[in-house]
Structure formats: C-alpha cells, structure tokens
Motif scaffolding. Structure first.
Motif, PDB file in Angstrom:
ATOM      1  N   UNK A  50       0.670  -1.200  -0.184  1.00 36.75           N
ATOM      2  CA  UNK A  50      -0.165  -0.173   0.042  1.00 36.75           C
ATOM      3  C   UNK A  50       1.390   1.307  -0.360  1.00 36.75           C
ATOM      4  N   UNK A  51       1.004   2.019  -0.820  1.00 34.32           N
ATOM      5  CA  UNK A  51       1.520   3.230  -1.334  1.00 34.32           C
ATOM      6  C   UNK A  51       0.823   4.556  -1.522  1.00 34.32           C
ATOM      7  N   UNK A  69       0.455  -0.023  -7.084  1.00 37.18           N
ATOM      8  CA  UNK A  69      -0.366  -0.476  -4.712  1.00 37.18           C
ATOM      9  C   UNK A  69      -0.616   0.930  -5.014  1.00 37.18           C
ATOM     10  N   UNK A  70      -1.113   1.722  -5.403  1.00 35.64           N
ATOM     11  CA  UNK A  70      -1.285   3.029  -4.516  1.00 35.64           C
ATOM     12  C   UNK A  70      -2.812   2.493  -4.116  1.00 35.64           C
ATOM     13  N   UNK A 106      -3.013  -3.928   5.427  1.00 38.71           N
ATOM     14  CA  UNK A 106      -1.717  -3.384   4.107  1.00 38.71           C
ATOM     15  C   UNK A 106      -0.831  -2.687   5.191  1.00 38.71           C
ATOM     16  N   UNK A 107       0.237  -2.396   3.949  1.00 42.32           N
ATOM     17  CA  UNK A 107       1.365  -2.767   4.637  1.00 42.32           C
ATOM     18  C   UNK A 107       2.323  -1.580   3.339  1.00 42.32           C
ATOM     19  N   UNK A 108       3.230  -0.647   4.204  1.00 41.05           N
ATOM     20  CA  UNK A 108       3.546   0.142   3.405  1.00 41.05           C
ATOM     21  C   UNK A 108       5.259   0.286   3.237  1.00 41.05           C
ATOM     22  N   UNK A 109       5.461  -1.091   2.800  1.00 45.88           N
ATOM     23  CA  UNK A 109       7.391  -1.451   3.042  1.00 45.88           C
ATOM     24  C   UNK A 109       7.185  -3.294   2.462  1.00 45.88           C
TER      25      UNK A 109
END
Length: 191
Positions: A50-51, A69-70, A106-109
């Motif tokens: 998730x970006x 993955x915006x 949801x993961x940012x990395x």
C-alpha cells in the motif's frame, strides 16, 4: 490455530506496472490451494502492498521508481480470481494498527509489522488463537514473501511455518529459487 497468509496478490504485481508472466502463472495455483485449505480450516489473511502518491519520495521509491499499488487505484486491488476468498476473512481487531482490517493487512513496505501485530493481538485475546501454523504464499518470493516469512519466524519461533512454492513467484525464476533456498536455510518448510 492455523493462519493462511496471502502476500500481495494485487493487480499491479500480476498484470500491472510490476506484473510478469511468472506472477500470472501462479494465480490458478493460489486459487486451487485456497480451495484446498478452505476445506481444512484456518484463518485467512491478505496483505496489501500500500502506497500513496508520494511513493517516489520514499526510500523504496528511490530504489524502485515504478509507481505501483497506490491505495484506491485498480492496481492496488486484489486480483479478480482471489476476490471470492475475501468473504472467508472473518476477523478484525480494534487494537491493531488502523491499516489492518477484517484480515486485510495494509503494508507500506516489504515486511509487515502490522501482520505480526495482528497475530499478536489475536493471540492475546484468546488462547485458542495461538499461532501454531502459518502457511504463506504470494508475491514476490524474493522481496515481500521472504521479508514477511522472516518477520513471522522471528515473532513466532515455535510456529510451523510453510511456504507453498508453487503459489509464489519471484521477480525472476532465479531470484525466486534463491529466496526459496534462503528460507529453507532458516528452517522454513517449503511445500
């Protein structure tokens, strides 16, 4: 308790900006495995890379300058073939990071502390939720799958952790194989 973790089976990683024939090829395998596991039982968790629109200005974006993955875009969504399994995700926890809901993490990395925190919270709430078995599959073997497997191994050292090789794909077949071998060396069962 058994948990099935499906890592980043999102449209951008299958047919979108970072998609590949290797990723497309595993989709039927994942569907078949989830149908098989549905019969055996266990809790299903999906992770979502998730970006936001500022991705290019992050450390990851500097090294991988491809928008993907915006949140809110079609590329962020799970592939259509797996959407029916979303109804199998039947738990939530209010004390977990707000970027985690209804078994969707949801993961940012690459690796997800939100995933670990969700599992810790579920364990804390109910002794019957103790993490005993983790079955992991998804994309990409050599980036997000291995990162999450290593976090899970550190967080739950006595859990039986398995990676379904035929339900994973790497950036290349060679890097997929390297990641599988690295996980074997860390006592992860490859099935």
């Amino acid at each position: 308790m058994k948990y099935i973790v499906v890592v980043d089976m999102q449209k951008d990683f299958v047919k979108g900006s970072l998609g590949s024939a290797h990723a497309q090829a595993i989709v039927p395998n994942v569907v078949n495995k989830l149908n098989e596991l549905r019969e055996e039982g266990g809790n299903l968790i999906f992770t979502f890379d998730t970006h936001d629109v500022d991705y290019a200005y992050t450390k990851e974006g500097e090294k991988l300058p491809v928008s993907h993955c915006v949140i809110g875009t079609e590329g962020w969504e799970i592939v259509n073939e797996l959407y029916p399994f979303m109804s199998d995700v039947a738990f939530d926890h209010p004390d977990v990071n707000p970027f985690s809901c209804e078994g969707k993490v949801f993961k940012p990395t690459f690796g997800s502390l939100n995933l670990v925190n969700l599992l810790y919270a579920l364990e804390e709430d109910d002794i019957n939720q103790k993490v005993e078995e983790l079955i992991v599959m998804g994309l990409c073997t050599d980036i997000c799958v291995i990162s999450n497997v290593m976090l899970l191994k550190a967080a739950f050292p006595n859990a039986d952790i398995k990676v379904v090789e035929s339900c994973c794909a790497g950036v290349t077949p060679e890097t997929h194989k390297n990641a599988i071998e690295a996980m074997k060396m860390c006592h992860i069962d490859i099935i």
